[in-house]
Design a protein around this motif. Structure first.
Motif, PDB file in Angstrom:
ATOM      1  N   SER A  30      17.163 111.140  65.131  1.00 59.33           N
ATOM      2  CA  SER A  30      17.981 111.747  64.092  1.00 59.33           C
ATOM      3  C   SER A  30      19.320 112.148  64.705  1.00 59.33           C
ATOM      4  CB  SER A  30      17.269 112.971  63.518  1.00 59.33           C
ATOM      5  OG  SER A  30      16.998 113.877  64.559  1.00 59.33           O
ATOM      6  N   PRO A  31      20.390 112.194  63.877  1.00 66.47           N
ATOM      7  CA  PRO A  31      21.728 112.458  64.413  1.00 66.47           C
ATOM      8  C   PRO A  31      21.833 113.701  65.300  1.00 66.47           C
ATOM      9  CG  PRO A  31      21.841 111.815  62.106  1.00 66.47           C
ATOM     10  CD  PRO A  31      20.399 111.892  62.460  1.00 66.47           C
ATOM     11  N   PRO A  32      21.252 114.859  64.899  1.00 70.46           N
ATOM     12  CA  PRO A  32      21.427 116.041  65.750  1.00 70.46           C
ATOM     13  C   PRO A  32      20.902 115.800  67.160  1.00 70.46           C
ATOM     14  CG  PRO A  32      20.412 116.648  63.673  1.00 70.46           C
ATOM     15  CD  PRO A  32      20.460 115.167  63.706  1.00 70.46           C
ATOM     16  N   ASP A  43      22.899 115.960  70.631  1.00 75.03           N
ATOM     17  CA  ASP A  43      22.409 116.825  71.701  1.00 75.03           C
ATOM     18  C   ASP A  43      22.402 116.077  73.033  1.00 75.03           C
ATOM     19  OD1 ASP A  43      21.716 119.491  71.495  1.00 75.03           O
ATOM     20  OD2 ASP A  43      19.685 119.043  72.188  1.00 75.03           O
ATOM     21  N   GLU A  44      21.907 114.829  72.983  1.00 74.02           N
ATOM     22  CA  GLU A  44      21.859 114.003  74.188  1.00 74.02           C
ATOM     23  C   GLU A  44      23.263 113.834  74.772  1.00 74.02           C
ATOM     24  OE1 GLU A  44      19.519 112.488  75.885  1.00 74.02           O
ATOM     25  OE2 GLU A  44      17.746 112.805  74.638  1.00 74.02           O
ATOM     26  N   GLU A  93      24.747 117.194  76.206  1.00 75.25           N
ATOM     27  CA  GLU A  93      24.051 117.724  77.374  1.00 75.25           C
ATOM     28  C   GLU A  93      24.887 117.571  78.638  1.00 75.25           C
ATOM     29  OE1 GLU A  93      19.614 117.217  78.215  1.00 75.25           O
ATOM     30  OE2 GLU A  93      20.573 115.901  79.676  1.00 75.25           O
ATOM     31  N   GLY A  94      25.436 116.349  78.801  1.00 82.75           N
ATOM     32  CA  GLY A  94      26.211 116.086  80.007  1.00 82.75           C
ATOM     33  C   GLY A  94      27.546 116.801  80.022  1.00 82.75           C
ATOM     34  N   ILE A  95      28.066 117.105  78.825  1.00 85.53           N
ATOM     35  CA  ILE A  95      29.401 117.700  78.795  1.00 85.53           C
ATOM     36  C   ILE A  95      29.351 119.187  79.101  1.00 85.53           C
ATOM     37  CG2 ILE A  95      31.343 118.224  77.276  1.00 85.53           C
ATOM     38  CD1 ILE A  95      30.969 115.569  76.003  1.00 85.53           C
ATOM     39  N   ILE A 104      23.779 106.804  75.414  1.00 84.39           N
ATOM     40  CA  ILE A 104      24.509 107.948  74.867  1.00 84.39           C
ATOM     41  C   ILE A 104      24.487 109.104  75.855  1.00 84.39           C
ATOM     42  CG2 ILE A 104      24.411 109.738  73.086  1.00 84.39           C
ATOM     43  CD1 ILE A 104      23.590 107.479  71.163  1.00 84.39           C
ATOM     44  N   ASN A 105      23.325 109.333  76.433  1.00 85.14           N
ATOM     45  CA  ASN A 105      23.220 110.393  77.437  1.00 85.14           C
ATOM     46  C   ASN A 105      24.135 110.107  78.620  1.00 85.14           C
ATOM     47  OD1 ASN A 105      21.816 111.466  80.055  1.00 85.14           O
ATOM     48  ND2 ASN A 105      21.131 112.767  78.385  1.00 85.14           N
TER      49      ASN A 105
END
Lengths: 192, 212
Positions: free
Chosen positions: B4-6, B10-11, B14-16, B133-134
């Motif tokens: 799901s988009p959220p 989140d992924e 996380e890195g930012i 994406i992560n």
């Protein structure tokens, strides 16, 4: 390149110290420098890997240049380094299990130590001959050990002193490294 | 991708922020300190690393069921080295000046702990979409970290920002900032700043729970 072996050695050891001037191998430098008794063996193990890797890289580079396969250089270097780390790991496990446990995760991580790959890449880029390459890697390894030991000694003393809790940990280590690096700048120009 | 988009967002985030590779995890220090003498260098290093990170994580994630567990690290490194070679040749073709400025540190992306760490901890367990994406988040976080260092060092060390002069003629640059010790000092100060921020947040949280 007409540098004498002594110049290369002094340069790699002090004036262009791998850790404090060229920023190579910072992860183990910050990670293992907490205690003197692990810092020194770590330095020696890294120096050994550097020498083996540098030797193999020198031979390999001749081969790659001969066959015109320059684009494979990076991949083959990293494979060589990974194998020599494996070798050191097996030797240590057999002869000094205590040390093997003390170094823990940082031992396999020598593979991803930029100082080791750095030696191989720099000696290729600067077109060092065989003797120069070996001197360079030994000087680099000795410089790495020196920086590690200095840092560990300072950090051992620092555990006894009163540091604001907000500054403890990595921030403090980095500031220390900065001061050490400032001190090493005094050696600039020594290698000519 | 059935996320799901959220969750996806989140992924990415996380890195930012929460696991920023430079400021929180303190990984990949060597390129962080070595190339950040100017904003341009920092940005290009960040972009190069992000490229390698995203594509190697994607490929590793695709191959994750085929790679035998015993030789996984070696496989990851060979995959990463392949993408780094690509980046190396691309930068050389695009801008020789930049290539000379970054020097051996482009090839040293191979041994950047962030990439191997992501491959081992994340990409080897998740489907390609999520992994990429992560990885993109991590890469952007790394770039932000590099920029935070590079801009500060350039402003103080040379009086410029991305090559544009900021101060008048009379500005005396703090040369130490572009020298190696400056790198250690600036990163140390940033870490101090974030530690103080975290401390303040915790104190406020404690006060809030006490009042409630």
């Amino acid at each position: 390149m007409h540098e004498s072996a002594a110049q290369i050695f002094i340069n790699a050891l002090l004036a262009n110290n791998f850790v404090l001037a060229m920023f190579l191998g910072l992860c183990p430098f910050l990670g293992v420098s907490g205690k003197l008794e692990t810092a020194f063996p770590m330095g020696v193990a890294t120096t050994f890997v550097m020498l083996v890797a540098s030797l193999c890289a020198y031979g390999l580079n001749l081969l790659l240049t001969y066959f015109n396969l320059d684009f494979l250089r990076l991949i083959s270097y990293i494979v060589i380094i990974a194998s020599s780390v494996q070798l050191v790991e097996m030797v240590l496990k057999k002869y000094s299990p205590a040390l093997f446990r003390a170094l823990g995760i940082y031992l396999p991580l020598i593979t991803t130590n930029c100082a080791v790959l750095g030696v191989a890449l720099f000696q290729t880029a600067r077109e060092y001959d065989f003797v120069q390459s070996m001197t360079f890697s030994f000087g680099g390894g000795a410089g790495f050990t020196l920086a590690l030991v200095l840092m560990a000694s300072v950090r051992e003393r620092l555990t006894l002193s009163d540091v604001p809790s907000v500054a403890q940990g990595t921030a403090l280590s980095l500031m220390l490294a900065g001061v050490l690096s400032l001190a090493f700048m005094g050696f600039a120009g020594l290698g000519g | 991708m059935s996320q799901s988009p959220p969750r996806t967002w989140d992924e990415f985030m996380e890195g930012i922020w929460r696991q920023n590779p430079v400021f929180v995890m303190v990984l990949g220090m060597c390129p962080t300190l070595a190339v950040t003498v100017s904003g341009v260098n920092a940005l290009s290093m960040g972009v190069a690393t992000t490229f390698v990170l995203v594509f190697s994580c994607g490929l590793i994630s695709l191959l994750r069921k085929l790679i035998p567990k015993e030789v996984r690290i070696a496989t990851y490194i060979v995959i990463i080295a392949t993408f780094v070679t690509v980046v190396d040749y691309v930068i050389q073709a695009v801008s020789l000046a930049l290539y000379d400025a970054l020097g051996a540190f482009i090839q040293l992306i191979v041994v950047n702990c962030i990439i191997l760490g992501r491959a081992e901890a994340h990409a080897s367990k998740t489907p390609p979409g999520v992994a990429m994406i992560n990885a993109l988040g991590m890469g952007v976080g790394f770039t932000i970290g590099l920029l935070a260092l590079g801009t500060v060092r350039e402003i103080f060390g040379a009086g410029t920002l991305f090559g544009v002069a900021l101060f008048g003629e009379s500005f005396q640059p703090w040369v130490v900032m572009v020298l190696p010790p400056g790198g250690f000092f600036v990163l140390g100060s940033w870490l101090l700043f974030f530690a103080a921020l975290e401390r303040r947040k915790q104190r406020k949280l404690a006060e809030a729970t006490q009042n409630a």
